[in-house]
Design a protein around this motif. Structure first.
Motif, PDB file in Angstrom:
ATOM      1  N   LYS A 231      16.025  41.381  69.351  1.00  0.00           N
ATOM      2  CA  LYS A 231      16.664  42.389  69.180  1.00  0.00           C
ATOM      3  C   LYS A 231      16.890  42.923  67.700  1.00  0.00           C
ATOM      4  N   MET A 232      16.988  41.634  66.814  1.00  0.00           N
ATOM      5  CA  MET A 232      17.015  42.142  65.028  1.00  0.00           C
ATOM      6  C   MET A 232      15.813  42.709  64.653  1.00  0.00           C
ATOM      7  N   ASP A 233      16.078  43.892  64.132  1.00  0.00           N
ATOM      8  CA  ASP A 233      15.105  44.746  63.495  1.00  0.00           C
ATOM      9  C   ASP A 233      15.594  45.396  61.891  1.00  0.00           C
ATOM     10  N   PHE A 234      14.459  44.581  60.978  1.00  0.00           N
ATOM     11  CA  PHE A 234      15.226  45.025  59.631  1.00  0.00           C
ATOM     12  C   PHE A 234      13.673  45.876  59.111  1.00  0.00           C
ATOM     13  N   GLN A 235      13.425  46.848  59.784  1.00  0.00           N
ATOM     14  CA  GLN A 235      12.635  47.806  59.973  1.00  0.00           C
ATOM     15  C   GLN A 235      11.790  47.620  58.753  1.00  0.00           C
ATOM     16  N   GLU A 236      11.466  46.252  58.711  1.00  0.00           N
ATOM     17  CA  GLU A 236       9.999  45.918  58.113  1.00  0.00           C
ATOM     18  C   GLU A 236       8.830  45.545  58.985  1.00  0.00           C
ATOM     19  N   PRO A 237       7.416  46.310  58.308  1.00  0.00           N
ATOM     20  CA  PRO A 237       6.990  46.335  59.345  1.00  0.00           C
ATOM     21  C   PRO A 237       6.242  44.709  59.376  1.00  0.00           C
ATOM     22  N   ASP A 238       5.438  44.501  61.265  1.00  0.00           N
ATOM     23  CA  ASP A 238       5.260  43.144  61.033  1.00  0.00           C
ATOM     24  C   ASP A 238       3.607  43.085  60.619  1.00  0.00           C
ATOM     25  N   ASP A 239       2.931  42.412  59.928  1.00  0.00           N
ATOM     26  CA  ASP A 239       1.622  42.575  59.893  1.00  0.00           C
ATOM     27  C   ASP A 239       1.070  41.581  60.885  1.00  0.00           C
ATOM     28  N   THR A 240       1.776  41.001  61.790  1.00  0.00           N
ATOM     29  CA  THR A 240       0.938  39.889  62.614  1.00  0.00           C
ATOM     30  C   THR A 240       0.184  40.363  63.781  1.00  0.00           C
ATOM     31  N   LYS A 241      -1.175  40.029  63.885  1.00  0.00           N
ATOM     32  CA  LYS A 241      -1.827  40.576  64.975  1.00  0.00           C
ATOM     33  C   LYS A 241      -1.811  40.631  65.903  1.00  0.00           C
ATOM     34  N   ALA A 242      -1.489  41.625  66.548  1.00  0.00           N
ATOM     35  CA  ALA A 242      -0.746  41.905  68.517  1.00  0.00           C
ATOM     36  C   ALA A 242      -2.132  41.843  69.270  1.00  0.00           C
ATOM     37  N   MET A 243      -1.729  41.227  71.136  1.00  0.00           N
ATOM     38  CA  MET A 243      -3.010  41.099  71.216  1.00  0.00           C
ATOM     39  C   MET A 243      -4.062  42.585  71.741  1.00  0.00           C
ATOM     40  N   SER A 244      -4.661  41.976  71.771  1.00  0.00           N
ATOM     41  CA  SER A 244      -5.651  43.582  71.802  1.00  0.00           C
ATOM     42  C   SER A 244      -6.306  44.250  72.654  1.00  0.00           C
ATOM     43  N   LYS A 245      -5.310  43.297  73.849  1.00  0.00           N
ATOM     44  CA  LYS A 245      -5.960  43.936  75.701  1.00  0.00           C
ATOM     45  C   LYS A 245      -4.630  43.882  75.837  1.00  0.00           C
ATOM     46  N   GLU A 246      -4.837  44.822  77.131  1.00  0.00           N
ATOM     47  CA  GLU A 246      -3.352  44.476  78.344  1.00  0.00           C
ATOM     48  C   GLU A 246      -3.584  43.246  78.939  1.00  0.00           C
ATOM     49  N   LEU A 247      -2.850  42.835  79.485  1.00  0.00           N
ATOM     50  CA  LEU A 247      -2.486  41.348  79.875  1.00  0.00           C
ATOM     51  C   LEU A 247      -3.240  41.256  81.014  1.00  0.00           C
ATOM     52  N   ASN A 248      -3.815  41.846  81.749  1.00  0.00           N
ATOM     53  CA  ASN A 248      -4.558  42.123  82.877  1.00  0.00           C
ATOM     54  C   ASN A 248      -5.398  41.843  82.743  1.00  0.00           C
ATOM     55  N   GLU A 249      -6.178  42.261  81.464  1.00  0.00           N
ATOM     56  CA  GLU A 249      -7.446  42.285  80.817  1.00  0.00           C
ATOM     57  C   GLU A 249      -8.178  41.150  80.566  1.00  0.00           C
ATOM     58  N   TYR A 250      -6.951  40.006  81.108  1.00  0.00           N
ATOM     59  CA  TYR A 250      -6.984  38.371  80.258  1.00  0.00           C
ATOM     60  C   TYR A 250      -7.862  37.618  80.911  1.00  0.00           C
ATOM     61  N   HIS A 251      -8.922  37.555  80.417  1.00  0.00           N
ATOM     62  CA  HIS A 251      -9.281  36.140  81.471  1.00  0.00           C
ATOM     63  C   HIS A 251     -10.479  35.223  80.335  1.00  0.00           C
ATOM     64  N   LEU A 252     -10.850  33.703  80.951  1.00  0.00           N
ATOM     65  CA  LEU A 252     -11.764  32.739  79.984  1.00  0.00           C
ATOM     66  C   LEU A 252     -13.258  32.574  80.310  1.00  0.00           C
ATOM     67  N   GLU A 253     -13.885  32.886  79.876  1.00  0.00           N
ATOM     68  CA  GLU A 253     -15.290  32.448  79.923  1.00  0.00           C
ATOM     69  C   GLU A 253     -15.478  30.779  79.189  1.00  0.00           C
ATOM     70  N   LYS A 254     -16.647  30.677  79.287  1.00  0.00           N
ATOM     71  CA  LYS A 254     -17.208  29.516  80.080  1.00  0.00           C
ATOM     72  C   LYS A 254     -17.013  28.959  77.933  1.00  0.00           C
ATOM     73  N   ARG A 255     -17.345  29.977  76.969  1.00  0.00           N
ATOM     74  CA  ARG A 255     -17.065  29.439  75.926  1.00  0.00           C
ATOM     75  C   ARG A 255     -15.558  29.227  75.257  1.00  0.00           C
ATOM     76  N   ASP A 256     -14.508  30.127  75.850  1.00  0.00           N
ATOM     77  CA  ASP A 256     -13.385  30.005  75.432  1.00  0.00           C
ATOM     78  C   ASP A 256     -13.272  28.631  75.848  1.00  0.00           C
ATOM     79  N   LYS A 257     -13.364  27.976  76.825  1.00  0.00           N
ATOM     80  CA  LYS A 257     -12.236  26.579  77.335  1.00  0.00           C
ATOM     81  C   LYS A 257     -13.523  25.954  76.855  1.00  0.00           C
ATOM     82  N   LEU A 258     -14.341  26.268  76.090  1.00  0.00           N
ATOM     83  CA  LEU A 258     -15.240  24.512  75.467  1.00  0.00           C
ATOM     84  C   LEU A 258     -14.297  24.686  74.399  1.00  0.00           C
TER      85      LEU A 258
END
Length: 464
Positions: A231-258
């Motif tokens: 709940k903390m809010d220092f009104q500072e921007p968070d430059d960490t990369k967020a998840m780029s897709k909705e959670l139900n869109e994620y899946h693992l390809e063969k290259r991901d597993k490797l």
């Protein structure tokens, strides 16, 4: 608009905690205070002997030195590059780990894996995920160590992003969990093992109290993160990369597993090296570099592309890495002034005049202060235990309780002292500034110290 006018405009309307100095400024002020301390505290040293391959302090051998010259003011600035050199191990592992995780994130494999895992658990179970993550990182702190887990911090940041939280939540989960696990570990070879060897106690004996402390403290940390840090809010921007897709869109390809297999396999090889071959920062950094190259090959990156990705990742953690070097300059001043032993001698004498019921608490406070000047856990044990074990015998405190008090004081303060290179390295990889970290963790430190002191009192009352 001039720079001064722009700065004043930015400050206007901000609350006090939003105008805390930059971490570089904060640590430089501590450096100046340390330099001033050299004119107040006289130089002194204990006699040291080699025993069982370790340099140990001879109790009762402290003496003041009269032939130590004052440090010239210019050496304050010379101490900074010296500190960068002293902290080079941490700097390089931060740069290499930053490059490794940049390549890993660019591959998409880690994000896909976390997205799939969080989707299966359910983002609505955020508190369960945070609690489980905190205990998992705590386990790594207990079993693996502190600096050995540096590379795992960005994973927690990505998990936090997947459940809709900031990098601060992920970093607190990782750094806090690892720090608590390492600080109160019942099987910590660097602190408990060394200290019990000096105290002539069976290795890792008395583990029940430390086990209760570490489990209850991790539970407290999980509750604190869920109820306060989220709940903390220092009104500072968070430059960490967020998840780029909705959670139900994620899946693992063969290259991901490797890719993930290479990453996990590299971590396993690293742990084997740590436990069987005595690997430390240099070897771990070398393994990270090898993992980064292999992941690049798996994802069909050319040599030039691997180098480019490594450089981009390293550039993103440069500010945090430089903070580590600046913090190390504090230790340089203390060593050149030769006042560390004097501080240890003065603080250790404070314990003898305290009522027995509170002597263990005072011992933990003393160790916490000493940790600012001697940030190495095993190094601090070698310096302070030969002094404090006889003090424990003198005041009627058990040696086991003195060691646990030492562990509480030394370990917990690693989470906040600016001389802890491992903590600053983890914050750099989590991309959380030192001053923002202090705002988040200081209230918890009050709570966990209170809990630990209750544990020390219970230990005293039960004849631990």
């Amino acid at each position: 608009m001039s720079i001064r006018e722009q700065t004043l405009a930015e400050r206007k309307g901000k609350k006090w905690y939003q105008t805390v100095p930059d971490p570089m400024v904060l640590i430089f002020l501590i450096l100046l205070a340390t330099y001033a301390l050299t004119f107040v505290v006289p130089a002194g040293e204990f006699e040291r002997v080699m025993q069982d391959g370790r340099t140990r302090v001879v109790p009762g051998s402290f003496q003041y030195l009269t032939d130590v010259a004052a440090i010239p003011p210019f050496d304050i600035f010379v101490a900074v590059p010296k500190g960068l050199n002293e902290a080079s191990l941490y700097l390089f592992i931060v740069f290499i780990a930053g490059g490794l995780f940049h390549i890993l994130q660019k591959s998409g494999a880690l994000e896909n894996a976390i997205g799939v895992a969080v989707n299966r658990v359910g983002v609505e179970r955020r508190n369960v995920i945070i609690t489980a993550g905190t205990f998992i990182y705590g386990f790594f702190g207990v079993a693996v160590g502190f600096e050995n887990n540096i590379a795992l911090v960005p994973i927690a940041v990505l998990i936090a992003s997947a459940i809709g939280c900031s990098s601060l939540v992920g970093t607190t989960m990782a750094v806090g969990g690892i720090g608590i696990g390492f600080a109160l570990s019942p099987i910590n070879p660097y602190t408990v093992g060394v200290a019990q060897g000096i105290a002539e106690l069976p290795t890792f004996s008395g583990a029940w109290l430390r086990t209760l402390l570490v489990l209850s403290s991790l539970g407290l940390l999980s509750f604190y993160i869920c109820r306060w840090v989220v709940k903390m809010d220092f009104q500072e921007p968070d430059d960490t990369k967020a998840m780029s897709k909705e959670l139900n869109e994620y899946h693992l390809e063969k290259r991901d597993k490797l890719t993930l297999a290479v990453f996990v396999g590299g971590l396993v090889a690293m742990l084997v090296g740590v436990f069987t071959r005595g690997w430390y920062i240099n070897e771990i950094a070398g393994m990270f570099l090898l993992i980064a190259i292999l992941i690049g090959i798996v994802n069909r990156l050319s040599a030039n592309e691997i180098v480019k990705q490594m450089m981009e990742g390293a550039s993103k953690v440069t500010a945090g890495a430089l903070v580590i070097g600046l913090a190390a300059s504090i230790q340089v001043i203390l060593q050149e002034a030769r006042i560390i032993d004097t501080i240890v001698y003065a603080l250790s004498g404070m314990i003898q005049d305290i009522p027995l019921a509170f002597s263990a608490i005072m011992a933990s406070v003393v160790q916490g202060v000493i940790n600012l000047f001697v940030p190495s856990g095993s190094g601090q044990a070698l310096v302070t235990m030969p002094i404090l074990i006889p003090v424990a015998d003198l005041v009627g405190m058990s040696r086991q309780l003195m060691i646990t008090a030492f562990q509480v004081g030394d370990g917990l303060t690693n989470l906040i002292v600016p001389t802890s290179g491992g903590t600053l390295a983890m914050l750099a990889l989590g991309r959380v500034s030192y001053e923002k970290w202090l705002k988040a963790i200081l209230p918890f430190m009050v709570l966990v110290y209170g809990l630990s002191w209750i544990g020390l009192i219970i230990g005293h009352m039960t004849g631990y």
